[in-house]
Design a protein around this motif. Structure first.
Motif, PDB file in Angstrom:
ATOM      1  N   SER A 425       0.832  -1.205   0.000  1.00 21.46           N
ATOM      2  CA  SER A 425       0.000   0.000   0.000  1.00 21.46           C
ATOM      3  C   SER A 425       0.866   1.254   0.000  1.00 21.46           C
ATOM      4  N   GLY A 457      -2.039  -3.557  -0.248  1.00 20.43           N
ATOM      5  CA  GLY A 457      -2.391  -3.521  -1.665  1.00 20.43           C
ATOM      6  C   GLY A 457      -1.183  -3.635  -2.576  1.00 20.43           C
ATOM      7  N   ASP A 495      -2.833  -1.184  -8.114  1.00 17.72           N
ATOM      8  CA  ASP A 495      -3.862  -0.313  -7.537  1.00 17.72           C
ATOM      9  C   ASP A 495      -4.283   0.801  -8.482  1.00 17.72           C
TER      10      ASP A 495
END
Length: 545
Positions: A425, A457, A495
């Protein structure tokens, strides 16, 4: 005898008038049908007018910077464009009014992207949306009219409108359009000049070659050339073959020879890319001489593996021979070609053996300055379906990546310097500098990776920025960027998707000149890895897992 009630009923029924048989309703009278059609057409015209007015309102707000082109506005404009391009409005003024509105919106997208480089990716997306819509709605002959009335006319309107027409003319290779773009390039507007240059890339006329040669030279007192101008010239000369008697060919060959000898590996690698449209006689001697120069630098300890590889690959492409980076072997080949004792191009059986594919999941980077960018998202904790721990939860994708990294670094040896970046992430670097691939640093890298369990992520874009040492504003500092190669491992869709890759390669990596290799574990993906690798000249491999 009394009469039968049944007989009386029948007799009475015969006296009643017959009931008419039900029939299908007939067509409406023509006056009524005409009125219905006029009503439907009027509603369609009003609806289309409202959509057109809404799009004009959005264009004005974007042009005056009252709003940004965010995801919500993108969705609104996409819906308006879809309805307007599919409209069957009978309003005779609608096609020209739609053309004018779309042209204004395209000009706004180009202008805003030029003014705000940090947001150029979003504006590029809007420009492509509008250009696609114009491709569906322009009337026959519209491009010729726009070229004459807008691009070439002194009263053609704001520079953004003229730039929009120049963009639309990119695929029109007629002589008239080429002359119009060359003439308009001399305008004082930088936006219009740059858009004309973009649309001139790949054209084969000598004046176009001469223009891009001028773009390669510094202007004024500064010895530096705008990276965007260099990138356009490289894009042009790498795809267009130049005739041997072309004046621009001789000038380009001299330019290449000088840059091949540069102290800068970036300048040398750009020179290699620019020589692809020139004949062997114009560049092969300079390539072989440069290979000897860079070999001498390697002997003195300078990291040059990537530069030598690119020079030798260009020679390999021209000769069909895979004879490595030794300049003496290339000199023997070229003398034989000149003497007529050796064929210019080898047959497939004479090409030589390919180098080993052992390394990081089959990728062995031809570099001694590498950053490995490793996926640390939660999905990397899944069982790896290949290797020694096939199908077991104890041997995960992440553990396999660590093992592959160790093997690759040992193969590359201590003359190679490297660093690591993890992304999930967010992103993080191991050393923030390159260190030699000695056993102690390799073991330290393994320990650092093992201390960061997979989670979160798949923020690959942030990982790439970390590898390039870019600041929070997205600016690149070449003095801090030591690496010349990036190897990425990722196991799925990212993402942010792949839309950012093309602007990144054009606006940032054209200056950084990083080579991206990519490994994709598993079948998932969104095209980001392929776009990065192929767009920079690297490899992308798929691994079951």
């Amino acid at each position: 005898m009394a009469s039968s009630p049944i007989i009386l009923l029948v007799l009475c029924a015969g006296l009643l008038p017959a009931t008419p048989r039900a029939t299908a309703p007939g067509p409406l009278p023509e006056p009524v049908q005409s009125q219905v059609r006029r009503g439907s057409s009027s509603r369609l015209i009003r609806s289309t007018r409202q959509d057109l007015k809404s799009l004009q309102h959005e264009e004005k707000r974007l042009r005056t910077s009252r709003v940004s082109f965010d995801q919500e506005r993108r969705s609104q404009i996409a819906q308006l464009l879809d309805r307007l391009t599919r409209s069957q409005s009978s309003d005779p003024d609608f096609p020209r009014e739609l053309e004018s509105t779309l042209l204004s919106l395209l000009g706004t997208a180009l202008d805003q992207g030029d003014r705000k480089p940090e947001a150029r990716e979003r504006w590029d997306l809007l420009a492509q949306m509008v250009q696609d819509a114009m491709g569906q709605t322009l009337l026959p002959g519209a491009l010729d009219r726009l070229r004459e009335e807008v691009l070439m006319s002194e009263r053609g309107g704001p520079s953004a409108l003229r730039a929009a027409v120049a963009r639309l003319l990119a695929e029109d290779r007629t002589a008239r359009t080429t002359m119009a773009l060359l003439a308009s390039h001399r305008a004082s507007s930088e936006l219009l000049a740059n858009t004309c240059l973009d649309s001139l890339v790949g054209r084969r006329e000598e004046p176009v070659h001469a223009l891009f040669m001028r773009e390669l030279e510094p202007r004024g007192k500064t010895p530096l050339v705008d990276p965007r101008k260099l990138a356009r010239a490289e894009q042009h000369f790498s795809v267009v073959p130049l005739a041997e008697d072309s004046p621009s060919a001789a000038k380009l060959a001299d330019w290449i020879a000088g840059r091949l000898m540069s102290q800068s590996w970036r300048a040398a690698c750009r020179a290699v890319a620019l020589c692809r449209g020139l004949a062997d006689e114009a560049v092969v001697p300079a390539l072989i001489e440069a290979l000897g120069l860079w070999q001498g630098r390697a002997d003195s300890g300078v990291p040059v593996r990537r530069t030598m590889h690119e020079i030798s690959e260009e020679l390999k492409d021209r000769s069909g021979r895979n004879i490595g980076t030794d300049p003496r072997r290339w000199q023997v080949w070229w003398r034989g070609v000149q003497n007529g004792t050796v064929s210019r191009r080898a047959s497939p059986s004479q090409g030589g053996a390919e180098t080993t594919t052992a390394g990081f999941f089959g990728i062995r980077p031809a570099s001694d300055r590498i950053v490995f960018v490793i996926d640390n998202s939660g999905s990397m904790d899944a069982a790896f379906l290949g290797g020694t721990g096939t199908g077991t939860t104890s041997h995960t994708r992440y553990k396999e990546a660590i093992e592959q990294l160790e093997g690759c670094l040992k193969l590359l040896g201590p003359k190679t310097r490297f660093d690591l970046v993890l992304f999930s992430s967010g992103s993080k670097s191991w050393k923030k500098r390159l260190v030699p691939a000695t056993n102690s640093y390799i073991q330290g890298a393994k320990a650092w990776l093992r201390n960061h369990a997979p989670s979160g992520g798949t923020g690959l874009r942030q990982g790439v920025k970390e590898a390039l040492r870019m600041n929070t504003r997205g600016n690149l500092d070449l003095e801090r960027l030591e690496a010349d190669t990036v190897v990425i491992l990722c196991d799925g869709g990212t993402d942010t998707g792949s839309a950012w890759v093309e602007p990144f390669l054009r606006d940032i990596n054209s200056e950084a000149r990083l080579l991206f290799h990519a490994v994709r574990i598993g079948g998932a993906g969104d095209g980001t890895l392929q776009a990065l690798a192929l767009g920079s000249g690297g490899r992308c491999v798929d691994v079951d897992g």
